[in-house]
Design a protein around this motif. Sequence first.
Motif, PDB file in Angstrom:
ATOM      1  N   ARG A   1       0.830  -1.206   0.000  1.00  0.00           N
ATOM      2  CA  ARG A   1       0.000   0.000   0.000  1.00  0.00           C
ATOM      3  C   ARG A   1       0.865   1.256   0.000  1.00  0.00           C
ATOM      4  O   ARG A   1       0.588   2.223  -0.737  1.00  0.00           O
ATOM      5  CB  ARG A   1      -0.912  -0.013   1.231  1.00  0.00           C
ATOM      6  CG  ARG A   1      -1.737   1.269   1.433  1.00  0.00           C
ATOM      7  CD  ARG A   1      -2.658   1.533   0.269  1.00  0.00           C
ATOM      8  NE  ARG A   1      -3.440   2.753   0.441  1.00  0.00           N
ATOM      9  CZ  ARG A   1      -4.093   3.366  -0.541  1.00  0.00           C
ATOM     10  NH1 ARG A   1      -4.066   2.872  -1.781  1.00  0.00           N
ATOM     11  NH2 ARG A   1      -4.787   4.459  -0.299  1.00  0.00           N
ATOM     12  N   ILE A   2       1.924   1.256   0.787  1.00  0.00           N
ATOM     13  CA  ILE A   2       2.822   2.404   0.839  1.00  0.00           C
ATOM     14  C   ILE A   2       3.463   2.652  -0.526  1.00  0.00           C
ATOM     15  O   ILE A   2       3.568   3.799  -0.977  1.00  0.00           O
ATOM     16  CB  ILE A   2       3.891   2.186   1.929  1.00  0.00           C
ATOM     17  CG1 ILE A   2       3.249   2.314   3.315  1.00  0.00           C
ATOM     18  CG2 ILE A   2       5.039   3.188   1.787  1.00  0.00           C
ATOM     19  CD1 ILE A   2       4.157   1.885   4.449  1.00  0.00           C
TER      20      ILE A   2
ATOM     21  N   ARG B   1       2.229   2.017  -3.454  1.00  0.00           N
ATOM     22  CA  ARG B   1       1.232   2.627  -4.352  1.00  0.00           C
ATOM     23  C   ARG B   1       1.034   4.101  -4.017  1.00  0.00           C
ATOM     24  O   ARG B   1       0.896   4.937  -4.917  1.00  0.00           O
ATOM     25  CB  ARG B   1      -0.098   1.874  -4.263  1.00  0.00           C
ATOM     26  CG  ARG B   1      -0.066   0.490  -4.894  1.00  0.00           C
ATOM     27  CD  ARG B   1      -1.479  -0.023  -5.181  1.00  0.00           C
ATOM     28  NE  ARG B   1      -2.257  -0.153  -3.966  1.00  0.00           N
ATOM     29  CZ  ARG B   1      -2.317  -1.254  -3.225  1.00  0.00           C
ATOM     30  NH1 ARG B   1      -1.606  -2.325  -3.580  1.00  0.00           N
ATOM     31  NH2 ARG B   1      -3.068  -1.313  -2.145  1.00  0.00           N
ATOM     32  N   LEU B   2       1.010   4.415  -2.733  1.00  0.00           N
ATOM     33  CA  LEU B   2       0.837   5.809  -2.328  1.00  0.00           C
ATOM     34  C   LEU B   2       2.022   6.657  -2.769  1.00  0.00           C
ATOM     35  O   LEU B   2       1.847   7.791  -3.233  1.00  0.00           O
ATOM     36  CB  LEU B   2       0.663   5.906  -0.813  1.00  0.00           C
ATOM     37  CG  LEU B   2      -0.665   5.384  -0.261  1.00  0.00           C
ATOM     38  CD1 LEU B   2      -0.591   5.253   1.261  1.00  0.00           C
ATOM     39  CD2 LEU B   2      -1.814   6.318  -0.649  1.00  0.00           C
ATOM     40  N   TYR B   3       3.216   6.120  -2.638  1.00  0.00           N
ATOM     41  CA  TYR B   3       4.394   6.873  -3.066  1.00  0.00           C
ATOM     42  C   TYR B   3       4.389   7.098  -4.576  1.00  0.00           C
ATOM     43  O   TYR B   3       4.749   8.171  -5.059  1.00  0.00           O
ATOM     44  CB  TYR B   3       5.667   6.154  -2.646  1.00  0.00           C
ATOM     45  CG  TYR B   3       6.104   6.420  -1.223  1.00  0.00           C
ATOM     46  CD1 TYR B   3       5.946   7.678  -0.646  1.00  0.00           C
ATOM     47  CD2 TYR B   3       6.689   5.426  -0.451  1.00  0.00           C
ATOM     48  CE1 TYR B   3       6.347   7.927   0.661  1.00  0.00           C
ATOM     49  CE2 TYR B   3       7.087   5.663   0.857  1.00  0.00           C
ATOM     50  CZ  TYR B   3       6.917   6.924   1.408  1.00  0.00           C
ATOM     51  OH  TYR B   3       7.317   7.165   2.699  1.00  0.00           O
TER      52      TYR B   3
ATOM     53  N   ASN C   1       1.827   7.337  -6.492  1.00  0.00           N
ATOM     54  CA  ASN C   1       0.816   8.356  -6.756  1.00  0.00           C
ATOM     55  C   ASN C   1       1.332   9.735  -6.357  1.00  0.00           C
ATOM     56  O   ASN C   1       1.134  10.729  -7.083  1.00  0.00           O
ATOM     57  CB  ASN C   1      -0.462   8.042  -5.988  1.00  0.00           C
ATOM     58  CG  ASN C   1      -1.571   9.020  -6.286  1.00  0.00           C
ATOM     59  OD1 ASN C   1      -1.966   9.199  -7.434  1.00  0.00           O
ATOM     60  ND2 ASN C   1      -2.089   9.686  -5.263  1.00  0.00           N
ATOM     61  N   LEU C   2       2.015   9.818  -5.236  1.00  0.00           N
ATOM     62  CA  LEU C   2       2.549  11.092  -4.768  1.00  0.00           C
ATOM     63  C   LEU C   2       3.535  11.679  -5.772  1.00  0.00           C
ATOM     64  O   LEU C   2       3.472  12.878  -6.097  1.00  0.00           O
ATOM     65  CB  LEU C   2       3.242  10.884  -3.412  1.00  0.00           C
ATOM     66  CG  LEU C   2       3.894  12.105  -2.774  1.00  0.00           C
ATOM     67  CD1 LEU C   2       2.866  13.178  -2.458  1.00  0.00           C
ATOM     68  CD2 LEU C   2       4.653  11.691  -1.509  1.00  0.00           C
TER      69      LEU C   2
ATOM     70  N   HIS D   1       6.559  13.429   4.773  1.00  0.00           N
ATOM     71  CA  HIS D   1       5.316  13.291   5.548  1.00  0.00           C
ATOM     72  C   HIS D   1       5.531  13.105   7.035  1.00  0.00           C
ATOM     73  O   HIS D   1       4.554  13.006   7.791  1.00  0.00           O
ATOM     74  CB  HIS D   1       4.470  12.127   5.002  1.00  0.00           C
ATOM     75  CG  HIS D   1       5.180  10.811   4.956  1.00  0.00           C
ATOM     76  ND1 HIS D   1       5.359  10.014   6.067  1.00  0.00           N
ATOM     77  CD2 HIS D   1       5.756  10.143   3.925  1.00  0.00           C
ATOM     78  CE1 HIS D   1       6.005   8.915   5.716  1.00  0.00           C
ATOM     79  NE2 HIS D   1       6.265   8.971   4.419  1.00  0.00           N
TER      80      HIS D   1
ATOM     81  N   GLU E   1      -5.026  16.532  -2.977  1.00  0.00           N
ATOM     82  CA  GLU E   1      -4.764  15.093  -3.097  1.00  0.00           C
ATOM     83  C   GLU E   1      -3.399  14.752  -2.514  1.00  0.00           C
ATOM     84  O   GLU E   1      -3.230  13.699  -1.875  1.00  0.00           O
ATOM     85  CB  GLU E   1      -4.838  14.658  -4.558  1.00  0.00           C
ATOM     86  CG  GLU E   1      -4.747  13.148  -4.732  1.00  0.00           C
ATOM     87  CD  GLU E   1      -4.962  12.693  -6.162  1.00  0.00           C
ATOM     88  OE1 GLU E   1      -4.791  11.483  -6.413  1.00  0.00           O
ATOM     89  OE2 GLU E   1      -5.285  13.540  -7.039  1.00  0.00           O
TER      90      GLU E   1
ATOM     91  N   THR F   1      -2.724  12.180   0.656  1.00  0.00           N
ATOM     92  CA  THR F   1      -1.770  11.077   0.478  1.00  0.00           C
ATOM     93  C   THR F   1      -0.705  11.111   1.561  1.00  0.00           C
ATOM     94  O   THR F   1      -0.343  10.080   2.138  1.00  0.00           O
ATOM     95  CB  THR F   1      -1.116  11.161  -0.918  1.00  0.00           C
ATOM     96  OG1 THR F   1      -2.127  11.118  -1.931  1.00  0.00           O
ATOM     97  CG2 THR F   1      -0.146  10.000  -1.128  1.00  0.00           C
TER      98      THR F   1
ATOM     99  N   GLU G   1      -2.103   9.817   4.913  1.00  0.00           N
ATOM    100  CA  GLU G   1      -2.210   8.360   4.981  1.00  0.00           C
ATOM    101  C   GLU G   1      -0.836   7.718   5.125  1.00  0.00           C
ATOM    102  O   GLU G   1      -0.658   6.765   5.899  1.00  0.00           O
ATOM    103  CB  GLU G   1      -2.923   7.804   3.750  1.00  0.00           C
ATOM    104  CG  GLU G   1      -3.129   6.296   3.841  1.00  0.00           C
ATOM    105  CD  GLU G   1      -3.952   5.712   2.708  1.00  0.00           C
ATOM    106  OE1 GLU G   1      -4.085   4.469   2.677  1.00  0.00           O
ATOM    107  OE2 GLU G   1      -4.452   6.475   1.859  1.00  0.00           O
ATOM    108  N   LEU G   2       0.150   8.232   4.398  1.00  0.00           N
ATOM    109  CA  LEU G   2       1.504   7.690   4.509  1.00  0.00           C
ATOM    110  C   LEU G   2       2.039   7.830   5.928  1.00  0.00           C
ATOM    111  O   LEU G   2       2.652   6.899   6.471  1.00  0.00           O
ATOM    112  CB  LEU G   2       2.437   8.418   3.528  1.00  0.00           C
ATOM    113  CG  LEU G   2       2.362   7.956   2.078  1.00  0.00           C
ATOM    114  CD1 LEU G   2       3.016   8.965   1.152  1.00  0.00           C
ATOM    115  CD2 LEU G   2       3.017   6.582   1.910  1.00  0.00           C
TER     116      LEU G   2
END
Length: 377
Positions: A64-65, A67-69, A71-72, A242, A343, A347, A350-351
């Motif tokens: 999950r991390i 994917r978030l990175y 996207n970031l 973050h 956004e 993100t 959440e991270l």
Amino acid sequence: MDLIVHYSKSPVRIREGGFKLIGGKIKWNWKTRVVVGITGDKLERVVWMMDESRAESLPSDWERIDRLYSNLIELCSRRDLEQVILDPIPCIKKITSQIKENDYEVVFDLTGWLGGLVTELFPKTNLITDFGLSRVRQVDTPLLTTTGYRQKCSEQRIQEIAQVVKGKKVLILDDVSFSGGTGLYVEKKFGIANPDHAYLILNIGRLGSKDGAADVLKGRNVFAGYQIKSPNDDGWHLKDLHHHPRLKEAFQKSVELQKIMGYNGDTSSEVRNELKNLDTLNLLFPEVFNVEEIMRLVAEERFILSGGNPPENSYHAKNPFLWASKYFAEQIDREKVMRNQDEICSTLIELDQLCPGYNQIKTKIDAYMAQIGRDAK
């Protein structure tokens, strides 16, 4: 969507929105054109380092991390630069394969979180985790000038360590070395002759007119999980985007500061005035401290000044919040950050929730690293 994963030892530049994850499974939907070879002396690649993020999050959350990175980075990165997210686990495994046959009597773990690996590989070693240096910058100026380095442990503890390492076979282990300065300092501070060095990421390039880490440490056994080459490459720790106790407020203030930088110039009087505001400094840099605190630490031999004494009434902090840095802003797309700030902010939040800190999950990370050691035997 196309899977773009790069394992080549040769440097590769990806144009037109290039992206890749080294050692992982991130997908990307930009059409890319690949050009082999890095040339010239300009920045061409940004390496986003995940070592601290891995150390401070549960392995079950890593996918999950990732994917978030990804996207970031899509939301803020420059399209003319190659973007690399570097998973430290393959780097750790590569280093492990290089050092596992050595019988180190003392290991300096400057990362503070690779102890599980070290004790599995070298069960009789004396593991030292409480020594280290943190760069401190002057944060009331947009230039973010290096003030010096804060030493983690006391001079009394340093004398104790010096007795432990005397005449021993030593490994100095760290996450990243751009200049080689920290490793060299450890050698000199403790009078260590011919230690080995191991880094997850090692700079084989130059830093302006000065040698980079590989040349500074030449003549020693130096092991590396991954190589970067400045000035074509630069890198940032993703956690520094973050990790903040007032994350939403600090990010919003940073966006305001970046707007001022964009309109009036990075070092304009408007920017300088904003950074002289104590409310702004305390928000952006929660561990900010003044000259008196620095000089107290100098007197206690826990602070190494880079030059002379810092300016009167100036303020300083470790690891400045990246979003407020003009240098960081030069390597991302400010306009994209402005457009995507909501956004990006969600993100980041959440991270940060997914990275509670090494001390919170120490047993899980130590066990994971120990397994890497066992697998290597």
